[in-house]
Design a protein around this motif. Structure first.
Motif, PDB file in Angstrom:
ATOM      1  N   VAL A  41      25.883  49.216  19.206  1.00 57.88           N
ATOM      2  CA  VAL A  41      26.419  50.492  18.485  1.00 57.88           C
ATOM      3  C   VAL A  41      25.213  51.258  17.994  1.00 57.88           C
ATOM      4  CG1 VAL A  41      27.640  51.160  16.444  1.00 57.88           C
ATOM      5  CG2 VAL A  41      28.608  49.333  17.782  1.00 57.88           C
ATOM      6  N   GLN A  43      25.689  54.782  16.753  1.00 57.23           N
ATOM      7  CA  GLN A  43      25.932  55.290  15.553  1.00 57.23           C
ATOM      8  C   GLN A  43      27.389  55.291  15.223  1.00 57.23           C
ATOM      9  OE1 GLN A  43      25.413  59.804  16.377  1.00 57.23           O
ATOM     10  NE2 GLN A  43      25.934  60.359  14.164  1.00 57.23           N
ATOM     11  N   VAL A  44      27.497  55.050  13.938  1.00 55.74           N
ATOM     12  CA  VAL A  44      28.945  55.068  13.454  1.00 55.74           C
ATOM     13  C   VAL A  44      29.418  56.399  13.249  1.00 55.74           C
ATOM     14  CG1 VAL A  44      30.544  54.148  11.526  1.00 55.74           C
ATOM     15  CG2 VAL A  44      28.667  52.710  12.659  1.00 55.74           C
ATOM     16  N   ASP A  46      32.622  57.617  12.219  1.00 53.54           N
ATOM     17  CA  ASP A  46      33.624  57.567  11.084  1.00 53.54           C
ATOM     18  C   ASP A  46      34.225  56.282  11.063  1.00 53.54           C
ATOM     19  OD1 ASP A  46      35.677  57.567  12.909  1.00 53.54           O
ATOM     20  OD2 ASP A  46      36.015  59.885  12.756  1.00 53.54           O
ATOM     21  N   THR A  49      35.615  55.238  14.778  1.00 50.60           N
ATOM     22  CA  THR A  49      34.874  56.028  16.037  1.00 50.60           C
ATOM     23  C   THR A  49      33.331  55.542  16.154  1.00 50.60           C
ATOM     24  OG1 THR A  49      36.304  57.855  16.196  1.00 50.60           O
ATOM     25  CG2 THR A  49      34.584  57.863  17.425  1.00 50.60           C
ATOM     26  N   ILE A  50      32.960  55.294  17.146  1.00 51.12           N
ATOM     27  CA  ILE A  50      31.269  54.769  17.338  1.00 51.12           C
ATOM     28  C   ILE A  50      30.863  55.339  18.402  1.00 51.12           C
ATOM     29  CG2 ILE A  50      31.291  52.607  15.771  1.00 51.12           C
ATOM     30  CD1 ILE A  50      31.786  51.080  18.479  1.00 51.12           C
ATOM     31  N   TYR A  60      38.576  53.535  18.274  1.00 51.25           N
ATOM     32  CA  TYR A  60      39.269  52.041  18.054  1.00 51.25           C
ATOM     33  C   TYR A  60      40.951  52.436  18.281  1.00 51.25           C
ATOM     34  CZ  TYR A  60      35.094  50.521  15.496  1.00 51.25           C
ATOM     35  OH  TYR A  60      33.819  50.207  15.151  1.00 51.25           O
ATOM     36  N   LYS A  80      34.245  54.690   6.525  1.00 52.76           N
ATOM     37  CA  LYS A  80      32.920  54.957   7.481  1.00 52.76           C
ATOM     38  C   LYS A  80      31.864  53.928   7.018  1.00 52.76           C
ATOM     39  CE  LYS A  80      29.461  57.892   9.252  1.00 52.76           C
ATOM     40  NZ  LYS A  80      28.720  59.324   9.206  1.00 52.76           N
ATOM     41  N   ASN A  83      32.981  50.366   8.094  1.00 50.81           N
ATOM     42  CA  ASN A  83      32.968  50.301   9.751  1.00 50.81           C
ATOM     43  C   ASN A  83      31.315  50.050   9.881  1.00 50.81           C
ATOM     44  OD1 ASN A  83      33.719  50.198  12.416  1.00 50.81           O
ATOM     45  ND2 ASN A  83      33.622  52.395  12.461  1.00 50.81           N
ATOM     46  N   ALA A  84      30.432  50.935   9.246  1.00 46.20           N
ATOM     47  CA  ALA A  84      29.097  50.891   9.436  1.00 46.20           C
ATOM     48  C   ALA A  84      28.634  49.347   9.194  1.00 46.20           C
ATOM     49  CB  ALA A  84      28.392  51.814   8.789  1.00 46.20           C
ATOM     50  N   SER A  88      27.294  48.569  12.875  1.00 46.08           N
ATOM     51  CA  SER A  88      26.074  49.407  13.143  1.00 46.08           C
ATOM     52  C   SER A  88      25.010  48.388  13.616  1.00 46.08           C
ATOM     53  CB  SER A  88      25.727  49.979  11.588  1.00 46.08           C
ATOM     54  OG  SER A  88      24.467  50.927  11.836  1.00 46.08           O
TER      55      SER A  88
END
Length: 168
Positions: A41, A43-44, A46, A49-50, A60, A80, A83-84, A88
């Motif tokens: 990964v 960049q995250v 949001d 979405t990555i 996702y 966000k 998720n990160a 990340s």
């Protein structure tokens, strides 16, 4: 809402990666017909979405998080950030369902880290809502709805912070 009645059916987490065009046994790591089986990964974007270091954008499957890019919806920045924290810089495993891409050209996948399905984790912790777009997710809809129902009942995440909740 109708999904809450079905959500009482139990979690069935064993089905998490059991359907669709997921990577077959003995795969060499190159991926499935949909895309790569894993990636780092970069960049995250949001909460759902990555971007992978290899250039693919991944959306996702089975979840939707409040917006945090163009507009700021309640719990968007928190989704966000969650998720990160989970993905990340991590090497993630990707599993696909029947449809590989959405109308924006993003890969549609279940994203896992060390065997933990991040799509499920985000719903379970109240950072995401269920978004079932058939034909993807048919075997998992009850599982995801049960996770959402439990998060709502326990007032986790967006369920305690947003009125009304950003879920449909």
């Amino acid at each position: 809402m109708p999904h809450r009645a079905r959500a009482r059916a139990g979690l069935g987490l064993a089905l998490a990666l059991g359907s669709g065009c997921s990577v077959s046994e003995g795969d060499d790591g190159a991926g499935s017909a949909c895309g790569p089986s894993e990636g780092v990964v970069a960049q995250v974007i949001d909460g759902d979405t990555i971007d992978l270091a290899s250039g693919e954008r991944v959306r996702y499957l089975m979840i939707d998080t409040p917006e945090s890019t163009v507009e700021q919806e309640c719990w968007g920045p928190e989704a966000k950030a969650a998720n990160a924290m989970l993905v990340s810089g991590q090497t993630v495993q990707l599993s696909y369902d029947l449809e590989c891409e959405d109308e924006f050209g993003r890969l549609l996948a279940y994203v896992s880290v060390s065997g933990q399905v991040i799509n499920e984790v985000l719903v379970e912790r109240g950072h995401a809502c269920v978004l079932h777009i058939p034909p993807n997710g048919e075997a998992l809809v009850d599982t995801y709805e049960a996770l959402e129902y439990e998060a709502e009942q326990l007032n986790k995440g967006l369920w305690s912070a947003c009125d009304p909740a950003p879920c449909g």
